[in-house]
Scaffold this active site. Structure first.
Site, PDB file in Angstrom:
ATOM      1  N   ILE A 127       0.855  -1.182   0.000  1.00 43.51           N
ATOM      2  CA  ILE A 127       0.000   0.000   0.000  1.00 43.51           C
ATOM      3  C   ILE A 127       0.890   1.231   0.000  1.00 43.51           C
ATOM      4  CG2 ILE A 127      -1.796   1.266   1.233  1.00 43.51           C
ATOM      5  CD1 ILE A 127      -2.661  -1.537   0.179  1.00 43.51           C
ATOM      6  N   GLU A 128       0.705   2.073  -0.983  1.00 46.59           N
ATOM      7  CA  GLU A 128       1.446   3.326  -1.115  1.00 46.59           C
ATOM      8  C   GLU A 128       0.502   4.464  -0.757  1.00 46.59           C
ATOM      9  OE1 GLU A 128       3.931   5.694  -4.632  1.00 46.59           O
ATOM     10  OE2 GLU A 128       3.028   3.739  -5.038  1.00 46.59           O
ATOM     11  N   ILE A 129       0.942   5.314   0.143  1.00 41.12           N
ATOM     12  CA  ILE A 129       0.202   6.524   0.532  1.00 41.12           C
ATOM     13  C   ILE A 129       1.012   7.690   0.010  1.00 41.12           C
ATOM     14  CG2 ILE A 129      -0.676   7.905   2.441  1.00 41.12           C
ATOM     15  CD1 ILE A 129      -0.629   5.245   4.107  1.00 41.12           C
TER      16      ILE A 129
END
Length: 134
Positions: A127-129
């Site tokens: 998961i990339e924020i």
């Protein structure tokens, strides 16, 4: 004749080991809203809302039809945009015991440069924020 075009992403599907753990993570850690929906086949399903899009959750033990050729937990790599500073996200993630694997680091998003943090969900999906760099 003009070729047909796509206009937007409506939803995507995550195949998950434990729907309740996934809902807890995406709700508590990422601030998404869970919702129950009933597709045309009459089944009861759960999705996560993020902006106008949604993420449908399929149980790995019995994925709904039709499905990807090789559905499986931990096979996704998703990038979510935020206007919240990444320093706030780092504090939020640390308070929830979520390890940041990488970042902040510069990347290139769909609309240009972004600054990103990388974490993992309960199934190991990446998961990339990210925040846009203006």
């Amino acid at each position: 004749m003009t070729a047909p075009r796509l206009t937007a992403l409506d939803h995507l599907v995550l195949t998950v080991t434990d729907i309740h753990a996934t809902v807890g993570f995406y709700s508590d850690v990422l601030g998404m809203r869970a919702e129950v929906f009933h597709p045309a086949d009459g089944s009861r399903r759960i999705a996560l809302r993020v902006g106008p899009q949604k993420i449908n959750l399929h149980p790995a033990a019995a994925p709904f039809q039709p499905k990807a050729a090789h559905p499986g937990p931990g096979t996704a790599d998703l990038c979510f945009l935020t206007e919240t500073p990444l320093t706030d996200w780092q504090s939020h993630l640390a308070a929830r015991g979520v390890t940041v694997e990488e970042g902040p680091i510069r990347r290139t998003g769909a609309a240009g440069p972004i600054l990103s943090l990388y974490i993992r969900d309960p199934d190991g999906n990446l998961i990339e924020i990210a925040t846009p760099i203006r």
